[in-house]
Write a protein that holds these residues in place. Sequence first.
Motif, mmCIF file in Angstrom:
data_model
loop_
_atom_site.group_PDB
_atom_site.id
_atom_site.type_symbol
_atom_site.label_atom_id
_atom_site.label_comp_id
_atom_site.label_asym_id
_atom_site.label_seq_id
_atom_site.Cartn_x
_atom_site.Cartn_y
_atom_site.Cartn_z
ATOM 1 N N TYR A 1 0.696 -1.218 -0.540
ATOM 2 C CA TYR A 1 0.319 0.182 -0.075
ATOM 3 C C TYR A 1 0.601 1.279 0.113
ATOM 4 C CZ TYR A 1 -4.144 -2.333 0.221
ATOM 5 O OH TYR A 1 -5.871 -3.483 0.089
ATOM 6 N N PRO B 1 -13.117 -2.682 2.038
ATOM 7 C CA PRO B 1 -14.330 -1.451 0.904
ATOM 8 C C PRO B 1 -14.749 -2.186 0.374
ATOM 9 C CG PRO B 1 -12.442 -1.464 -0.403
ATOM 10 C CD PRO B 1 -11.879 -2.315 0.570
ATOM 11 N N ASN C 1 -20.192 -1.306 -5.238
ATOM 12 C CA ASN C 1 -21.105 -0.738 -5.239
ATOM 13 C C ASN C 1 -21.506 -1.038 -7.008
ATOM 14 O OD1 ASN C 1 -22.877 0.415 -2.753
ATOM 15 N ND2 ASN C 1 -21.539 2.024 -3.866
ATOM 16 N N GLY C 2 -22.257 -1.808 -7.001
ATOM 17 C CA GLY C 2 -22.437 -2.612 -7.995
ATOM 18 C C GLY C 2 -21.730 -4.188 -8.811
ATOM 19 N N LEU C 3 -21.205 -4.186 -8.131
ATOM 20 C CA LEU C 3 -19.517 -4.632 -8.504
ATOM 21 C C LEU C 3 -19.570 -6.303 -7.459
ATOM 22 C CD1 LEU C 3 -16.935 -6.810 -9.741
ATOM 23 C CD2 LEU C 3 -15.697 -5.808 -7.494
ATOM 24 N N ARG D 1 -26.862 9.371 -6.871
ATOM 25 C CA ARG D 1 -24.710 9.152 -7.061
ATOM 26 C C ARG D 1 -23.629 9.812 -8.605
ATOM 27 N NH1 ARG D 1 -24.395 3.563 -4.686
ATOM 28 N NH2 ARG D 1 -25.536 3.613 -3.033
ATOM 29 N N GLU E 1 -10.884 1.555 -2.620
ATOM 30 C CA GLU E 1 -11.157 0.359 -4.322
ATOM 31 C C GLU E 1 -10.593 0.426 -4.422
ATOM 32 O OE1 GLU E 1 -15.438 1.693 -4.800
ATOM 33 O OE2 GLU E 1 -15.676 2.807 -3.096
ATOM 34 N N TYR F 1 -7.522 -2.106 -3.176
ATOM 35 C CA TYR F 1 -8.304 -3.343 -3.147
ATOM 36 C C TYR F 1 -8.137 -4.331 -3.934
ATOM 37 C CZ TYR F 1 -11.929 -6.322 -0.976
ATOM 38 O OH TYR F 1 -12.578 -7.541 -0.080
ATOM 39 N N LEU F 2 -7.954 -3.648 -5.119
ATOM 40 C CA LEU F 2 -9.136 -4.989 -6.741
ATOM 41 C C LEU F 2 -7.546 -4.700 -6.882
ATOM 42 C CD1 LEU F 2 -11.730 -3.392 -8.331
ATOM 43 C CD2 LEU F 2 -11.494 -5.610 -7.271
ATOM 44 N N THR G 1 -12.902 -1.232 -13.072
ATOM 45 C CA THR G 1 -14.114 -2.729 -12.752
ATOM 46 C C THR G 1 -14.778 -1.549 -11.690
ATOM 47 O OG1 THR G 1 -12.691 -3.850 -12.441
ATOM 48 C CG2 THR G 1 -14.302 -4.476 -11.561
ATOM 49 N N ILE G 2 -14.414 -0.786 -10.710
ATOM 50 C CA ILE G 2 -15.324 -0.081 -10.455
ATOM 51 C C ILE G 2 -16.063 1.355 -10.698
ATOM 52 C CG2 ILE G 2 -15.369 1.740 -9.072
ATOM 53 C CD1 ILE G 2 -11.946 1.080 -7.637
ATOM 54 N N GLY H 1 -19.111 -1.124 -11.920
ATOM 55 C CA GLY H 1 -19.724 -1.438 -11.643
ATOM 56 C C GLY H 1 -21.026 -0.417 -10.719
ATOM 57 N N PHE H 2 -20.035 0.744 -10.756
ATOM 58 C CA PHE H 2 -21.370 2.432 -10.520
ATOM 59 C C PHE H 2 -22.349 2.272 -11.157
ATOM 60 C CE2 PHE H 2 -21.999 6.571 -10.855
ATOM 61 C CZ PHE H 2 -21.776 7.275 -9.651
ATOM 62 N N SER I 1 -23.655 -0.321 -12.578
ATOM 63 C CA SER I 1 -24.687 -1.188 -13.275
ATOM 64 C C SER I 1 -25.504 -1.296 -11.759
ATOM 65 C CB SER I 1 -23.889 -2.650 -12.699
ATOM 66 O OG SER I 1 -23.787 -3.415 -11.756
ATOM 67 N N ASP J 1 -29.225 -2.126 -9.987
ATOM 68 C CA ASP J 1 -29.921 -3.767 -10.604
ATOM 69 C C ASP J 1 -31.841 -2.604 -10.254
ATOM 70 O OD1 ASP J 1 -28.927 -5.379 -9.638
ATOM 71 O OD2 ASP J 1 -28.703 -5.038 -7.654
#
Lengths: 254, 408
Positions: free
Chosen positions: A50, A88, A91-93, B321, B358, B361-362, B375-376, B379-380, B382, B384
């Motif tokens: 990190y 964390p 969202n959406g993943l 958002r 984020e 993390y990935l 990827t983020i 996801g943002f 997509s 539902d």
Amino acid sequence: MLQIEDLKVELADKEILKHIDLEIHPGETHILFGPNGSGKTSLLMTIMGYPQYKITGGKIVFKGEDITHLPINERAQLGIGMSYQRPPTINGLKTRQMVHLCAKTDIDEEDLAARVNFTEFLDRDINAGFSGGEIKRSELLQLMAQNPDLMLFDEPESGVDMENMALVGKTIATLLQRNGFQEANSTKMKSKLERKKMGLIITHTGYIMDYLTGDKGQVLYDGMLSCISNPREILNCVAESGYKECVRCITESN
Amino acid sequence: MYNREQLRERAEKAINKKGAIGPDINLDDFDDAAVPHSYLADEDLCQLPEPEQQRLVMAGMDLTQKNRGGTYLQKDTEVIHCHTRQDGIEVIPIKKALEKYDWIEEYYWKLASVETDKYTAAAELGLHDGYVIRALPGAKSIYPVQACLYLDKDGLQQNVHNIIIAEEDSELHIITGCSTSPHMKTGLHVGVSEFYVKKNAKLSFTMIHNWAEKMLVRPRSVAEVEEGGLFLNNYICMRPVQSLQMYPTTYLKGDDSTARFYSIIVGSPGSEYDIGGRIFLKNQGSRAEIISRAISNGGNIIARGHLIGEVPDIKAHLECRGLLLNGGIIHAIPELEGHVDGVEMSHEAAVGKIAQEEITYLMSRGLSEDEATSTIVRGFLSVDIPGLPPQLKAEIDKAIEESDKDVM
């Protein structure tokens, strides 16, 4: 093998790791103890790469390669993986997609998820509203897919109920090729010799040691690894007299 | 035939009336003269020039029509294809409906008001065409009906009026694409839409828009939902446009009626979007939800939402958002209005950048920084959407996937 030599680390201009020497050989798992704020998580995050953990001295070598200044993703590709305490939400993943991202090859995420009792979470956003125990199982699922050679576990027991503790403990033992969770047709001795996975596990409670015995215990105190001993002895000592006393007793006896 | 003399008189009075919000457009800059195009038979649809086909497919059109319950295709001012493939689902050009059917009077300009502004006025005075899609009582869409308003002539002002009716107990799914030909630079699209969702009917309306960079777009939509009805409205616009302003209104006027609005917008440099939704909850048990996702990589986006609770025992939520990837402005304006005790209304709005943690993390799972970012973002975007047929969900996913490279 992981070799850390005289590592010094700063976080936000504050020295948090003063002097770290650590060697983890293939097949070894070390248990990392230390009071709150002693820098345990920082050590793991520094090994993972990190960038906010600024290395001001020393070096980290993994599999013979100097990774001191390697970006996180290249360390992951070399075979380092981490199980986080508070990852964390993305969202959406979906968790299912995340598991696929972790795996370099085709995997059966349903099968992997079933092993950590996580099937019903596959179509939820990763970490969104997960409880402490669910986060642990999700992190383990990702590590199973990623299958790294060095695994860093940040307090794998925290927030896990008694029932799930056994599942978490056994899964970690399996990931690290430990303790009777060897392949079929293999003797204990043989599986120990064949064991290659390395682990570094932060624990406060030591519950994880009911499922796997670490090869070594380390105490991180005041930014330094102040004691190397049998992990169970360290745990007993800390439980009886606290970290300060424990570190003193060992330093003096040396 | 419906005598529209009175409507015309009212429209005349509004020809210079500016829109309540959004940049004003000088209609004299555009030409609304009819552009002749010949009608296409089913098999001709697949014979269209390749670049044109591509633009239509990107807007969600299935030119083979295999997976569609009906098709309406308008090019510039002309209907070039219109027919239904399912009993109980009608697809009719609105001009034909105005000539032939008396019932259209009960719907035409009954929700939207012709004197709203110069755009509604133009839609009446210079009406080119538009579609009427109607599910008869009890009819259920097996495949969605597709409608596309295609612009080909540079500098055109296209005036359309659409009416969508889901009769009692029916279920109707519509996918509409608006698109422009690859050589088209500038134009104005004026579209009036009126939605009628009757007792216990279910209507899903999914719009995928691909405009040209200098296009101006002014839709004017109003919907009403009767008892037990559901109106699902999805809007996806991931391509550049000069100016797009719309603020569709929905009246939940029956007990237990529901409206859910989802919008996904990507704002490119030089593009201006002012997009929102307004829902009046007028009866007990009404539910409303407005969810928007906006990404700006240099464009200006105003994301509005306005929920008005007029009776007790209603529930409404607004979620907005925004993600700023590369400059631009996202201005979220969420409004909640509770008029009585016993309403339950909430909103959450957040505008920001991608969280570094984020990304890391990935990356710690082996993804490069670019892979992690995309990827983020995916996801943002997509969201539902409960109740949306998987086929239409796939169309939305496809549009997001297509735009992925542009976004980054």
